[in-house]
Scaffold this active site. Structure first.
Site, PDB file in Angstrom:
ATOM      1  N   ASP A 257       0.861  -1.183   0.000  1.00 21.56           N
ATOM      2  CA  ASP A 257       0.000   0.000   0.000  1.00 21.56           C
ATOM      3  C   ASP A 257       0.902   1.239   0.000  1.00 21.56           C
ATOM      4  OD1 ASP A 257      -2.499   1.336   0.279  1.00 21.56           O
ATOM      5  OD2 ASP A 257      -2.312   1.382   2.440  1.00 21.56           O
TER       6      ASP A 257
ATOM      7  N   ILE B 123      -9.819  -3.462   0.711  1.00 19.32           N
ATOM      8  CA  ILE B 123     -10.249  -4.813   0.367  1.00 19.32           C
ATOM      9  C   ILE B 123     -10.011  -5.794   1.526  1.00 19.32           C
ATOM     10  CG2 ILE B 123      -9.947  -4.484  -2.119  1.00 19.32           C
ATOM     11  CD1 ILE B 123      -7.280  -5.995  -1.924  1.00 19.32           C
TER      12      ILE B 123
ATOM     13  N   ARG C 205     -10.719 -12.299   7.313  1.00 18.25           N
ATOM     14  CA  ARG C 205      -9.563 -12.998   6.735  1.00 18.25           C
ATOM     15  C   ARG C 205      -9.968 -14.334   6.119  1.00 18.25           C
ATOM     16  NH1 ARG C 205      -4.908 -10.342   8.594  1.00 18.25           N
ATOM     17  NH2 ARG C 205      -4.935  -9.594  10.736  1.00 18.25           N
TER      18      ARG C 205
HETATM   19  P1  IMP Z   1       1.806  -0.268   3.934  1.00 17.91           P
HETATM   20  O1  IMP Z   1       2.876  -0.158   4.962  1.00 17.91           O
HETATM   21  O2  IMP Z   1       0.973   0.988   3.862  1.00 17.91           O
HETATM   22  O3  IMP Z   1       2.290  -0.698   2.573  1.00 17.91           O
HETATM   23  O4  IMP Z   1       0.762  -1.298   4.501  1.00 17.91           O
HETATM   24  C1  IMP Z   1       0.758  -2.605   4.191  1.00 17.91           C
HETATM   25  C2  IMP Z   1      -0.158  -3.325   5.129  1.00 17.91           C
HETATM   26  O5  IMP Z   1      -1.364  -2.573   5.358  1.00 17.91           O
HETATM   27  C3  IMP Z   1      -0.605  -4.629   4.518  1.00 17.91           C
HETATM   28  O6  IMP Z   1       0.280  -5.662   4.831  1.00 17.91           O
HETATM   29  C4  IMP Z   1      -1.969  -4.805   5.128  1.00 17.91           C
HETATM   30  O7  IMP Z   1      -1.849  -5.436   6.382  1.00 17.91           O
HETATM   31  C5  IMP Z   1      -2.491  -3.414   5.335  1.00 17.91           C
HETATM   32  N1  IMP Z   1      -3.386  -2.994   4.217  1.00 17.91           N
HETATM   33  C6  IMP Z   1      -3.161  -2.052   3.291  1.00 17.91           C
HETATM   34  N2  IMP Z   1      -4.197  -1.921   2.438  1.00 17.91           N
HETATM   35  C7  IMP Z   1      -5.108  -2.843   2.835  1.00 17.91           C
HETATM   36  C8  IMP Z   1      -6.412  -3.223   2.348  1.00 17.91           C
HETATM   37  O8  IMP Z   1      -6.964  -2.714   1.364  1.00 17.91           O
HETATM   38  N3  IMP Z   1      -7.021  -4.218   3.042  1.00 17.91           N
HETATM   39  C9  IMP Z   1      -6.477  -4.842   4.132  1.00 17.91           C
HETATM   40  N4  IMP Z   1      -5.271  -4.521   4.611  1.00 17.91           N
HETATM   41  C10 IMP Z   1      -4.596  -3.518   3.972  1.00 17.91           C
END
Ligand code: IMP
Ligand code: MG
Length: 182
Positions: free
Chosen positions: A102, A152, A164
């Site tokens: 993300d 999502i 989950r």
């Molecule tokens: P980042 O550090 O922002 O890249 O976050 C990654 C983590 O955020 C992922 O491993 C997920 O646990 C959570 N995450 C990000 N987007 C989503 C989503 O749309 N659904 C569920 N979990 C998400």
């Protein structure tokens, strides 16, 4: 539980074929290497168990649990290690298995941490990618599907630890997470 889903984005059948394709690619790229698949708990657990069964070369597995503070729908960028790897990764070709990329903050932090431990190599395999939301320069070496900027759930991905266990991936109705903010 199904009432909270606005729309099914990816069916079980589609996920199955995407994961098998990734497994075949990884099997061919890592032939003769010392593959260690590292699953980032808990979101990647379903993906991990399917992906490892579609890999037909020798490999080992390990797990790491991280939490990026807060239980909302955004990660804070401050990452805390809840469970570390069981082994020294020197000599291993590490493949990080993640559910979704993300902002990229979580993996950015993890990559730095693992690089410092001197493995042979490190690559990232993410099932889902939300490139629009990236805040740091990080690119997955393997990715399953690009997803729109919506929250999502399913196939391992949660909202507030739930959903989950859905076998498909769906878009969560915004009123579900709006409700919890009140
Ligand atoms: P980042 O550090 O922002 O890249 O976050 C990654 C983590 O955020 C992922 O491993 C997920 O646990 C959570 N995450 C990000 N987007 C989503 C989503 O749309 N659904 C569920 N979990 C998400
Ligand atoms: Mg996760």
């Amino acid at each position: 539980m199904l009432n909270d889903i606005k729309e099914v984005l990816f069916s079980e059948e589609l996920l199955d074929s995407v994961v098998k394709k990734l497994g075949a690619q990884i099997s061919s790229d890592y032939k003769g290497r010392n593959l260690l698949m590292v699953s980032i708990l808990k979101g990647s657990i379903v993906f991990m168990t399917d992906l490892m069964r579609s890999i037909d070369i020798p490999c080992e597995i390990d797990f790491m649990a991280v939490s990026s503070y807060g239980s909302g729908i955004k990660s804070s960028g401050t990452v805390r290690i809840m469970k570390d790897l069981d082994r020294d990764i020197r000599g291993y070709d590490v493949l990080i298995v993640e559910d979704i990329l993300d902002s990229g903050m979580t993996l950015n932090y993890l990559m730095d941490l693992l690089y410092a431990r001197n493995p042979n190599s490190i690559r990232i395999c993410t099932l889902f990618d939300k490139p629009e939301r990236r805040k740091v320069d990080i690119f997955p070496d393997y990715k399953g599907l690009e997803v729109p900027d919506e929250f999502i759930v399913g196939y391992g991905l949660d909202y507030d630890e739930k959903y989950r266990n859905l076998p498909f991936v769906g878009i969560l109705k915004p009123q579900v997470y709006m409700k919890n903010k009140e």
